[in-house]
Enzyme design. Structure first.
Site, mmCIF file in Angstrom:
data_model
loop_
_atom_site.group_PDB
_atom_site.id
_atom_site.type_symbol
_atom_site.label_atom_id
_atom_site.label_comp_id
_atom_site.label_asym_id
_atom_site.label_seq_id
_atom_site.Cartn_x
_atom_site.Cartn_y
_atom_site.Cartn_z
ATOM 1 N N CYS A 9 -2.357 -0.394 7.391
ATOM 2 C CA CYS A 9 -1.636 0.654 7.397
ATOM 3 C C CYS A 9 -1.894 1.314 8.734
ATOM 4 C CB CYS A 9 -1.730 1.337 6.518
ATOM 5 S SG CYS A 9 -1.456 0.769 4.688
ATOM 6 N N CYS A 26 -6.089 2.020 5.738
ATOM 7 C CA CYS A 26 -6.738 0.858 5.943
ATOM 8 C C CYS A 26 -6.377 0.216 7.268
ATOM 9 C CB CYS A 26 -6.611 -0.152 4.788
ATOM 10 S SG CYS A 26 -5.025 -0.851 4.821
ATOM 11 N N HIS A 44 0.779 -1.153 0.073
ATOM 12 C CA HIS A 44 0.055 -0.023 0.005
ATOM 13 C C HIS A 44 0.910 1.321 0.066
ATOM 14 C CE1 HIS A 44 -3.833 -1.903 1.659
ATOM 15 N NE2 HIS A 44 -3.457 -2.489 0.633
ATOM 16 N N GLU A 56 1.012 4.056 1.794
ATOM 17 C CA GLU A 56 1.465 4.520 3.236
ATOM 18 C C GLU A 56 2.673 3.538 3.647
ATOM 19 O OE1 GLU A 56 -1.620 3.758 2.391
ATOM 20 O OE2 GLU A 56 -2.889 4.737 3.812
HETATM 21 ZN ZN LIG Z 1 -3.519 0.387 3.606
#
Ligand SMILES: [Zn+2]
Length: 196
Positions: free
Chosen positions: A116, A113, A78, A80
């Site tokens: 993260c 999410c 992801h 992040e």
């Molecule tokens: Zn994420």
């Protein structure tokens, strides 16, 4: 199979080599995170998510990240986590909050999410800035996972300041453009988030 390599798209290098905008304001940093998300979509290199890590004390961009889950065949890639991991590589340690380092801020085009969110306290960042909301990502079908409803307070209690809705409309526009262009929605197995 004993090595892990996660690369950002090739267009990132020239972008960072060119003169960067003045990033002294939070708006400017969020604009860059959103721009990364937009370029990732337009280049066909991943999902509509961008992030960066900024050293607040030095006033310096440390790293950037975009979502490269599909290209890297890796569910943890992801935006992040890419930005955090690259910042840690750049700072020479796993803890961005270590003594001798500046205070680090994570700026992300979309609220983190569950995965993260979980990574943030371990990263050592002291501040988190989010553009689009979890609900905006869910609205186009992305599953944000089982994050605590009071996640902002949970981070605050660990000394991590959270700012939400920074340029939310601009950030949300990238999510919508991705969905309208028929971009892939990749989620945990068997969960239809449109019903949650
Ligand atoms: Zn994420």
């Amino acid at each position: 199979m004993h090595r892990l390599t996660l690369n950002l798209p090739d267009w990132i290098g020239p972008l960072l080599a060119a003169p960067l905008p003045d990033l002294s304001s939070v708006d400017a940093r969020m604009r860059l995170a959103i721009d990364l998300a937009r370029r990732n979509v337009e280049s066909g290199t991943g999902g509509p998510f961008g992030a960066l890590v900024f050293d607040l004390d030095a006033g310096r961009l440390v790293s950037v990240g975009v979502n490269v889950v599909l290209a890297t065949r890796c569910s943890v890639a992801h935006a992040e986590l890419m930005a955090l991991a690259l910042a840690q590589q750049a700072c020479g340690g796993f803890d961005l909050g270590a003594a001798g380092l500046g205070r680090h801020e994570l700026v992300t085009s979309s609220e983190p999410c569950a995965m993260c969110f979980g990574a943030i306290p371990w990263s050592g960042v002291r501040r988190l800035v989010c553009g689009a909301r979890d609900a905006d990502a869910r609205a186009i079908g992305f599953d944000e996972g089982p994050k605590p409803t009071d996640w902002v307070r949970a981070l605050d209690e660990r000394g991590i300041e959270v700012e939400q809705d920074r340029l939310r409309d601009e950030a949300r526009a990238v999510l919508r453009a991705y969905a309208e262009a028929g971009g892939a929605i990749y989620n945990a197995r068997g969960l239809d988030v449109s019903k949650t």
